[in-house]
Design a protein around this motif. Structure first.
Motif, short mmCIF file in Angstrom:
data_model
loop_
_atom_site.label_atom_id
_atom_site.label_comp_id
_atom_site.label_asym_id
_atom_site.label_seq_id
_atom_site.Cartn_x
_atom_site.Cartn_y
_atom_site.Cartn_z
N ASN A 139 0.81 -1.22 0.00
CA ASN A 139 0.00 0.00 0.00
C ASN A 139 0.84 1.27 0.00
OD1 ASN A 139 0.69 -0.87 2.66
ND2 ASN A 139 -0.85 0.48 3.55
N GLY A 140 1.97 1.25 0.71
CA GLY A 140 2.82 2.43 0.71
C GLY A 140 3.41 2.70 -0.66
N THR A 141 3.83 1.64 -1.33
CA THR A 141 4.38 1.78 -2.68
C THR A 141 3.31 2.29 -3.63
OG1 THR A 141 5.79 -0.12 -2.16
CG2 THR A 141 5.72 0.61 -4.45
N GLN A 142 2.12 1.73 -3.56
CA GLN A 142 1.02 2.20 -4.40
C GLN A 142 0.78 3.69 -4.17
OE1 GLN A 142 -2.82 0.00 -4.92
NE2 GLN A 142 -3.72 1.74 -3.85
N GLY A 143 0.67 4.08 -2.90
CA GLY A 143 0.40 5.48 -2.59
C GLY A 143 1.49 6.41 -3.08
N MET A 144 2.72 5.94 -3.01
CA MET A 144 3.87 6.76 -3.38
C MET A 144 3.86 7.11 -4.87
SD MET A 144 7.77 5.78 -2.38
CE MET A 144 7.55 6.25 -0.66
N SER A 200 3.05 8.17 -14.04
CA SER A 200 2.98 7.26 -15.17
C SER A 200 4.33 6.67 -15.54
CB SER A 200 2.40 7.98 -16.40
OG SER A 200 3.22 9.08 -16.77
N ASP A 201 5.39 7.11 -14.86
CA ASP A 201 6.72 6.58 -15.17
C ASP A 201 7.09 5.37 -14.31
OD1 ASP A 201 6.77 8.24 -12.90
OD2 ASP A 201 8.90 8.71 -13.16
N ILE A 202 6.29 5.11 -13.27
CA ILE A 202 6.50 3.95 -12.39
C ILE A 202 5.21 3.13 -12.39
CG2 ILE A 202 7.13 3.12 -10.10
CD1 ILE A 202 9.36 4.76 -11.10
N LEU A 203 5.26 1.94 -12.94
CA LEU A 203 4.12 1.02 -12.90
C LEU A 203 4.19 0.20 -11.62
CD1 LEU A 203 1.71 -0.46 -14.39
CD2 LEU A 203 3.45 -2.09 -15.17
N GLY A 213 -4.92 3.85 -10.08
CA GLY A 213 -4.13 5.06 -10.22
C GLY A 213 -5.04 6.26 -10.37
N ALA A 214 -4.45 7.46 -10.37
CA ALA A 214 -5.24 8.69 -10.47
C ALA A 214 -4.45 9.73 -11.25
CB ALA A 214 -5.59 9.21 -9.08
N GLY A 215 -5.17 10.67 -11.85
CA GLY A 215 -4.51 11.72 -12.61
C GLY A 215 -3.65 11.13 -13.71
N LEU A 241 -3.42 7.23 -13.85
CA LEU A 241 -4.56 6.34 -14.08
C LEU A 241 -4.17 5.25 -15.09
CD1 LEU A 241 -7.55 5.73 -13.53
CD2 LEU A 241 -8.11 7.20 -15.49
N GLY A 242 -4.33 3.99 -14.66
CA GLY A 242 -3.96 2.86 -15.50
C GLY A 242 -2.56 2.35 -15.24
#
Length: 343
Positions: A198-203, A208-211, A234-236, A239-240
């Motif tokens: 979750n921390g990695t996702q939030g970070m 868009s440069d880090i999947l 994702g957001a902004g 997203l995706g």
């Protein structure tokens, strides 16, 4: 290949944590590092003690408020009359967009998501060396090594840019991804820990440069509960670029592999220049966390599948707790990964 590790990381040893309202012995113990190091050496990796790095890679993904908090909170906490020997939050804000608190007690609640990230007297020194380990392993790959293994302890994937949680303080996988971005337009992070990263996702949720891709036990009834659901994309601009694959509790080798193949297809579609694997081994069938039922041989198959991507890769240690086969599970993954990665 190298296993990057400094024994100084073993200095972090909070004795207790809070779970289900009960104070219990902390399972994130220094012996984990000993068993993992033995497993890495069994796979033929040579140990490298990382140099001391500055805060550059850390501060690229963590806020200055948070870095200052981690480095100084224990000393401040010790000034509290009648306070505990370890920093454990007792209050959390219901909003985090207002004034920054000045109290050590309030800052602990602000920067610590739960009771599973206590901070002891020697914690910061070990946390910093864990991040140095990830930084050095990533530098090796950035500068031409095909892959490396960062034995980072304490782990990091539950750490947000400004918040600790779940035994994690600095996000070692995120730090490694930042270092790799110095030589690559795109970097992917694959998290195979039984818990959602979750921390990695939030970070990286708006980037868009880090999947970010995570395969984990369904958080509807499993830590970290509030993150890791399939609809979080994702957001902004990001997203995706976030892909969650929650699986049922008890998922075994056979059921796991289709999700892994889906994760690898998404990474291939992103066409990254390098990969970070958040390598949790707590998906093991006998791990105390009790989430999945992956076997020792299964970790070898997971490693082999990831290795076939052929990407420059940093393996960053996340979870995996004391059980008889902890070292053997790492050896199995490394052997599977290494056998095909160079082909």
């Amino acid at each position: 290949m190298k296993v990057v590790f400094d024994p100084e990381q073993k200095r972090h040893y909070p004795r207790h944590f809070l779970v289900n309202g009960v104070v219990e012995a902390n399972p994130e113990v220094p012996e984990r590092a000993d068993r993992l190091l033995a497993g890495a050496c069994e796979a033929g990796l040579a140990q490298l003690v990382p140099p001391v790095h500055g805060l550059d890679a850390i501060s690229a993904v963590h806020t200055p408020e948070y870095v200052a908090f981690l480095s100084g909170i224990h000393e401040r906490w010790m000034r509290i009359e009648g306070g505990s020997d370890e920093v454990v939050p007792g209050i959390h804000p219901n909003r985090r967009d207002g004034a920054y608190p000045l109290s050590a007690v309030a800052q602990a609640g602000y920067h610590m998501a739960d009771g599973a990230c206590p901070i002891a007297a020697d914690s910061w020194a070990a946390i910093k060396r864990s991040a140095d380990t990830a930084t050095e392993a990533a530098r090796l790959v950035r500068d031409g090594e095909s892959w490396s293994y960062a034995l980072s302890r304490p782990p990091g994937h539950h750490a947000f840019a400004d918040m600790a949680g779940g035994f994690c303080y600095l996000n070692n996988s995120g730090i490694a991804a930042h270092v790799l971005r110095g030589a690559n337009h795109r970097v992917a992070i694959l998290d195979v820990d039984v818990h959602h990263g979750n921390g990695t996702q939030g970070m990286f949720y708006r980037r868009s440069d880090i999947l970010t891709v995570s395969i984990h036990a369904d958080p509807v009834r499993f830590y970290p509960f509030f993150w890791g659901h399939a609809d979080e994309r994702g957001a902004g601009a990001g997203l995706g670029y976030n892909y969650n694959l929650p699986l049922p509790r008890g998922t075994d080798d056979t059921a796991y592999m289709p999700a892994l193949r889906a994760a690898l297809r998404r990474i291939e579609a992103f066409a990254p220049g390098a990969l970070v694997v958040a390598l949790g081994l707590d998906a093991y069938k006998d791990d105390p966390q009790g989430g999945f039922a992956i076997t020792t041989d299964g970790f070898g198959r997971i490693g082999e599948a990831v290795g076939r991507l052929g990407l420059p890769t940093v393996l960053v240690q996340e979870g995996g707790y004391l059980c008889d086969d902890l070292g053997a599970n790492l050896t199995s993954f490394l052997n599977g990964f290494g056998a095909v990665h160079a082909l």
